[in-house]
Design an enzyme around this catalytic site. Structure first.
Site, PDB file in Angstrom:
ATOM      1  N   THR A  41      -9.242  -1.333   5.310  1.00  0.00           N
ATOM      2  CA  THR A  41      -9.492  -1.619   3.903  1.00  0.00           C
ATOM      3  C   THR A  41     -10.019  -3.037   3.733  1.00  0.00           C
ATOM      4  O   THR A  41     -10.315  -3.728   4.715  1.00  0.00           O
ATOM      5  CB  THR A  41      -8.237  -1.298   3.034  1.00  0.00           C
ATOM      6  OG1 THR A  41      -8.627  -1.335   1.658  1.00  0.00           O
ATOM      7  CG2 THR A  41      -7.108  -2.271   3.285  1.00  0.00           C
ATOM      8  N   GLY A  43      -7.204   8.190 -11.238  1.00  0.00           N
ATOM      9  CA  GLY A  43      -7.581   7.671  -9.916  1.00  0.00           C
ATOM     10  C   GLY A  43      -6.631   8.049  -8.796  1.00  0.00           C
ATOM     11  O   GLY A  43      -6.975   7.891  -7.618  1.00  0.00           O
ATOM     12  N   THR A  99      -0.357   4.108   1.020  1.00  0.00           N
ATOM     13  CA  THR A  99      -0.900   5.004   2.046  1.00  0.00           C
ATOM     14  C   THR A  99       0.103   5.271   3.174  1.00  0.00           C
ATOM     15  O   THR A  99       0.278   6.436   3.565  1.00  0.00           O
ATOM     16  CB  THR A  99      -2.232   4.440   2.585  1.00  0.00           C
ATOM     17  OG1 THR A  99      -3.150   4.370   1.487  1.00  0.00           O
ATOM     18  CG2 THR A  99      -2.831   5.328   3.645  1.00  0.00           C
ATOM     19  N   SER A 159       0.838  -1.210   0.000  1.00  0.00           N
ATOM     20  CA  SER A 159       0.000   0.000   0.000  1.00  0.00           C
ATOM     21  C   SER A 159       0.873   1.261   0.000  1.00  0.00           C
ATOM     22  O   SER A 159       1.897   1.329   0.691  1.00  0.00           O
ATOM     23  CB  SER A 159      -0.895   0.011   1.243  1.00  0.00           C
ATOM     24  OG  SER A 159      -1.544   1.261   1.355  1.00  0.00           O
ATOM     25  N   ALA A 172     -19.879  -1.768  -9.285  1.00  0.00           N
ATOM     26  CA  ALA A 172     -20.715  -1.469  -8.124  1.00  0.00           C
ATOM     27  C   ALA A 172     -20.208  -2.214  -6.896  1.00  0.00           C
ATOM     28  O   ALA A 172     -20.986  -2.689  -6.070  1.00  0.00           O
ATOM     29  CB  ALA A 172     -22.169  -1.839  -8.432  1.00  0.00           C
ATOM     30  N   GLY A 211     -16.884  -2.273  -3.751  1.00  0.00           N
ATOM     31  CA  GLY A 211     -16.536  -1.424  -2.612  1.00  0.00           C
ATOM     32  C   GLY A 211     -16.231   0.009  -3.025  1.00  0.00           C
ATOM     33  O   GLY A 211     -16.843   0.954  -2.513  1.00  0.00           O
ATOM     34  N   TYR A 238      -5.561   3.417 -10.022  1.00  0.00           N
ATOM     35  CA  TYR A 238      -4.447   4.376 -10.071  1.00  0.00           C
ATOM     36  C   TYR A 238      -3.067   3.709 -10.116  1.00  0.00           C
ATOM     37  O   TYR A 238      -2.052   4.400 -10.031  1.00  0.00           O
ATOM     38  CB  TYR A 238      -4.531   5.360  -8.897  1.00  0.00           C
ATOM     39  CG  TYR A 238      -4.311   4.750  -7.533  1.00  0.00           C
ATOM     40  CD1 TYR A 238      -5.336   4.069  -6.891  1.00  0.00           C
ATOM     41  CD2 TYR A 238      -3.083   4.876  -6.885  1.00  0.00           C
ATOM     42  CE1 TYR A 238      -5.149   3.517  -5.647  1.00  0.00           C
ATOM     43  CE2 TYR A 238      -2.879   4.326  -5.633  1.00  0.00           C
ATOM     44  CZ  TYR A 238      -3.927   3.651  -5.025  1.00  0.00           C
ATOM     45  OH  TYR A 238      -3.736   3.093  -3.773  1.00  0.00           O
ATOM     46  N   LYS A 247     -14.216  -3.234   5.645  1.00  0.00           N
ATOM     47  CA  LYS A 247     -14.855  -1.910   5.704  1.00  0.00           C
ATOM     48  C   LYS A 247     -16.290  -1.968   6.227  1.00  0.00           C
ATOM     49  O   LYS A 247     -16.766  -1.007   6.820  1.00  0.00           O
ATOM     50  CB  LYS A 247     -14.846  -1.241   4.322  1.00  0.00           C
ATOM     51  CG  LYS A 247     -13.467  -0.746   3.901  1.00  0.00           C
ATOM     52  CD  LYS A 247     -13.506  -0.042   2.562  1.00  0.00           C
ATOM     53  CE  LYS A 247     -12.100   0.323   2.131  1.00  0.00           C
ATOM     54  NZ  LYS A 247     -12.058   0.985   0.829  1.00  0.00           N
TER      55      LYS A 247
HETATM   56  P1  NAD Z   1     -14.617  -4.883  -5.831  1.00  0.00           P
HETATM   57  O1  NAD Z   1     -14.157  -6.257  -6.163  1.00  0.00           O
HETATM   58  O2  NAD Z   1     -15.272  -4.614  -4.522  1.00  0.00           O
HETATM   59  O3  NAD Z   1     -15.641  -4.380  -6.958  1.00  0.00           O
HETATM   60  C1  NAD Z   1     -15.377  -4.439  -8.337  1.00  0.00           C
HETATM   61  C2  NAD Z   1     -16.705  -4.538  -9.075  1.00  0.00           C
HETATM   62  O4  NAD Z   1     -16.445  -4.459 -10.462  1.00  0.00           O
HETATM   63  C3  NAD Z   1     -17.434  -5.864  -8.828  1.00  0.00           C
HETATM   64  O5  NAD Z   1     -18.771  -5.584  -8.471  1.00  0.00           O
HETATM   65  C4  NAD Z   1     -17.316  -6.612 -10.158  1.00  0.00           C
HETATM   66  O6  NAD Z   1     -18.433  -7.443 -10.403  1.00  0.00           O
HETATM   67  C5  NAD Z   1     -17.249  -5.447 -11.136  1.00  0.00           C
HETATM   68  N1  NAD Z   1     -16.580  -5.771 -12.398  1.00  0.00           N
HETATM   69  C6  NAD Z   1     -15.410  -6.398 -12.576  1.00  0.00           C
HETATM   70  N2  NAD Z   1     -15.105  -6.444 -13.888  1.00  0.00           N
HETATM   71  C7  NAD Z   1     -16.109  -5.820 -14.546  1.00  0.00           C
HETATM   72  C8  NAD Z   1     -16.356  -5.525 -15.913  1.00  0.00           C
HETATM   73  N3  NAD Z   1     -15.494  -5.907 -16.867  1.00  0.00           N
HETATM   74  N4  NAD Z   1     -17.485  -4.847 -16.235  1.00  0.00           N
HETATM   75  C9  NAD Z   1     -18.365  -4.484 -15.272  1.00  0.00           C
HETATM   76  N5  NAD Z   1     -18.167  -4.711 -13.952  1.00  0.00           N
HETATM   77  C10 NAD Z   1     -17.055  -5.381 -13.600  1.00  0.00           C
HETATM   78  O7  NAD Z   1     -13.337  -3.963  -6.027  1.00  0.00           O
HETATM   79  P2  NAD Z   1     -13.143  -2.493  -5.450  1.00  0.00           P
HETATM   80  O8  NAD Z   1     -12.633  -2.572  -4.068  1.00  0.00           O
HETATM   81  O9  NAD Z   1     -14.375  -1.732  -5.718  1.00  0.00           O
HETATM   82  O10 NAD Z   1     -11.943  -1.958  -6.342  1.00  0.00           O
HETATM   83  C11 NAD Z   1     -12.099  -1.610  -7.692  1.00  0.00           C
HETATM   84  C12 NAD Z   1     -10.895  -0.811  -8.142  1.00  0.00           C
HETATM   85  O11 NAD Z   1     -10.855   0.433  -7.450  1.00  0.00           O
HETATM   86  C13 NAD Z   1      -9.556  -1.500  -7.847  1.00  0.00           C
HETATM   87  O12 NAD Z   1      -8.741  -1.368  -8.974  1.00  0.00           O
HETATM   88  C14 NAD Z   1      -8.983  -0.685  -6.713  1.00  0.00           C
HETATM   89  O13 NAD Z   1      -7.585  -0.657  -6.728  1.00  0.00           O
HETATM   90  C15 NAD Z   1      -9.541   0.681  -7.022  1.00  0.00           C
HETATM   91  N6  NAD Z   1      -9.593   1.575  -5.854  1.00  0.00           N
HETATM   92  C16 NAD Z   1      -9.051   2.799  -5.969  1.00  0.00           C
HETATM   93  C17 NAD Z   1      -9.102   3.674  -4.905  1.00  0.00           C
HETATM   94  C18 NAD Z   1      -8.485   5.047  -5.033  1.00  0.00           C
HETATM   95  O14 NAD Z   1      -8.258   5.668  -3.999  1.00  0.00           O
HETATM   96  N7  NAD Z   1      -8.235   5.533  -6.237  1.00  0.00           N
HETATM   97  C19 NAD Z   1      -9.733   3.302  -3.712  1.00  0.00           C
HETATM   98  C20 NAD Z   1     -10.312   2.023  -3.643  1.00  0.00           C
HETATM   99  C21 NAD Z   1     -10.238   1.164  -4.722  1.00  0.00           C
END
Ligand code: NAD
Length: 313
Positions: free
Chosen positions: A82, A269, A32, A30, A153, A155, A248, A86
Site C-alpha cells: 500500500t 466504500g 486487511t 489496517s 485522481a 492512487g 469506508y 504501489k
Molecule cells: P491520494 O492522496 O493518492 O489521492 C487523493 C486525490 O484527491 C488527490 O489527487 C487530491 O488532489 C484529490 N483531492 C483531495 N481533496 C479534494 C477535493 N476536495 N476535491 C477534489 N479533489 C480532491 O489518496 P488515495 O490513496 O487515492 O485515497 C483516497 C481515499 O480512498 C482515502 O480516503 C482512502 O482511505 C480511500 N481508499 C479506499 C479504498 C477501499 O478499498 N475502499 C482503497 C484505497 C483507498
C-alpha cells in the site's frame, strides 16, 4: 528492519501455515489483516498476516528488493502493498498481470512456485466487483453509465477510474483540485479506452459537469474521520444521480448520508475494501473466499472502531 516479523514468518511457515504481510506506511490500524485471517480461519486454513509498517524516516531509503527477497526466503506466500509503494515496487518484480501493467500500480505480490514475484492489482478488481454486484451487470437494476464524473485522481482514483472505464462508460470526466493530476490520469487512460470521451478539470466546473452526469464516483479522502465533510456541495446531488464512494471509515460518509437523504442510489466504500481483500486472499491461499462473510466481518470491525472512537471522544 522487520527482523522479528521475518523470524515470525519463518517459524509459522515451518508449521505449514500460509504467511503473508502488508507493507506500507501508517498501516497499524489496517483492517486487511483481520479480514484475511478470519476468513482463512473460517475455511480451516492456518493463516498469518503480518504488517511491515515502514516508518516515515525510512520511506525513501527502504530497499524493497531486499524486503521481497527476505519475505520469499522466509517462506511467505505474498505481500500486499500500500501507500506509498504501489508504483515503486514494480521495478523489483519479475512479472505483472496485464491489469497491473496497464494501471502502473501493484497492491498484491505473489511468490510463485518457481520463486518469481508476480504483481497484481486488486484495488481495481475490488471496486469493479462491488460495482457489478450492486450497480452493474449482476444487480437487479443496473445504473445508467452514459456520463460519469469522478472526484479524485490519486492512487485509489486511478484504480477506480480504470474499473469504471472497464465496465463501459460513454463519457468520463475526472475532477481533482490538483488539475494536473486529473489531466495526467486522463492522458494515461485515453489510449486504453479509445472509444470513451475522457476529459479532466480542476474543481471549478465540477458542479456543471455533475449536472449532466448519471453517476458520481468519489475518490478523494474527504469524508474520512480525519477529513470530515464533502468534496462537493450538496446542491450538486440529485435523486437520479447515483453515488459510488471509496472512503469506508466511516462507511456512511457525509456524501453517502446526504445522497441517501434525497433518495439517490448509493454504493459505499466498504465493498471495494472487502473485494480487494477477497481477490488478494484468493491469490495468496488459493481458496475462494466468502465475500458475504467478509462483508459482515468488516462491518463488525468498523462498528467496533466507531464505538471505540465514541468512547474516547
Ligand atoms: P491520494 O492522496 O493518492 O489521492 C487523493 C486525490 O484527491 C488527490 O489527487 C487530491 O488532489 C484529490 N483531492 C483531495 N481533496 C479534494 C477535493 N476536495 N476535491 C477534489 N479533489 C480532491 O489518496 P488515495 O490513496 O487515492 O485515497 C483516497 C481515499 O480512498 C482515502 O480516503 C482512502 O482511505 C480511500 N481508499 C479506499 C479504498 C477501499 O478499498 N475502499 C482503497 C484505497 C483507498
Amino acid at each position: 528492519m522487520f527482523d522479528s516479523e521475518f523470524a515470525t514468518a519463518t517459524t509459522q511457515v515451518t508449521d505449514g501455515a500460509v504467511v503473508c504481510a502488508l507493507i506500507g506506511q501508517g498501516i497499524t490500524r489496517s483492517l486487511t489483516p483481520p479480514m484475511h485471517e478470519r476468513e482463512a480461519a473460517a475455511q480451516g486454513i492456518d493463516y498469518t498476516y503480518l504488517t511491515l509498517d515502514v516508518r516515515s524516516s525510512a520511506i525513501d531509503s527502504i530497499d524493497l528488493a531486499d524486503v521481497l527477497d527476505r519475505a520469499r526466503r522466509a517462506g511467505m506466500r505474498g505481500l500486499n502493498v500500500t501507500h506509498p509503494f504501489k508504483q515503486r515496487i514494480i521495478a523489483h518484480l519479475d512479472e505483472l498481470s496485464p491489469d497491473a501493467r496497464r494501471l502502473g500500480a501493484v497492491n498484491t505480490v505473489v511468490f510463485d512456485d518457481a520463486g518469481r514475484t508476480v504483481g497484481h492489482n486488486t484495488d481495481w478488481s475490488g471496486f469493479a466487483r462491488n460495482f457489478d454486484l450492486h450497480f452493474g451487470a449482476e444487480s437487479r437494476e443496473p445504473v445508467s453509465r452514459t456520463s460519469v464524473v469522478q472526484l479524485g485522481a490519486g492512487g485509489a482514483g486511478s484504480a477506480v477510474a480504470y474499473a469504471m472505464l472497464s465496465r463501459g462508460v460513454d463519457r468520463f470526466h475526472l475532477v481533482d483540485h490538483d488539475p494536473t493530476r486529473a489531466d495526467t490520469l486522463a492522458a494515461t487512460l485515453r489510449p486504453m479506452f479509445a472509444d470513451v470521451e475522457i476529459t479532466a478539470s480542476g474543481t471549478a466546473d465540477a458542479i456543471d459537469r455533475i449536472a449532466d452526469a448519471d453517476g458520481l464516483v468519489h475518490a478523494t479522502p474527504i469524508g474520512m474521520a480525519a477529513h470530515p465533510g464533502m468534496a462537493i456541495d450538496a446542491s450538486a446531488l440529485r435523486p437520479d444521480l447515483w453515488v459510488a464512494e471509496v472512503v469506508y471509515r466511516p462507511v456512511v460518509t457525509e456524501l453517502i448520508a446526504t445522497a441517501r437523504t434525497i433518495g439517490a442510489r448509493t454504493l459505499t466504500g466498504d465493498g471495494m475494501a472487502v473485494h480487494q481483500a477477497v481477490d488478494a486472499l484468493a491469490l495468496f491461499a488459493g481458496i475462494e473466499p466468502d465475500a458475504d462473510r467478509m462483508t459482515r466481518h468488516i462491518g463488525e470491525l468498523i462498528a467496533a472502531e466507531d464505538a471505540g472512537l465514541r468512547r474516547s471522544a
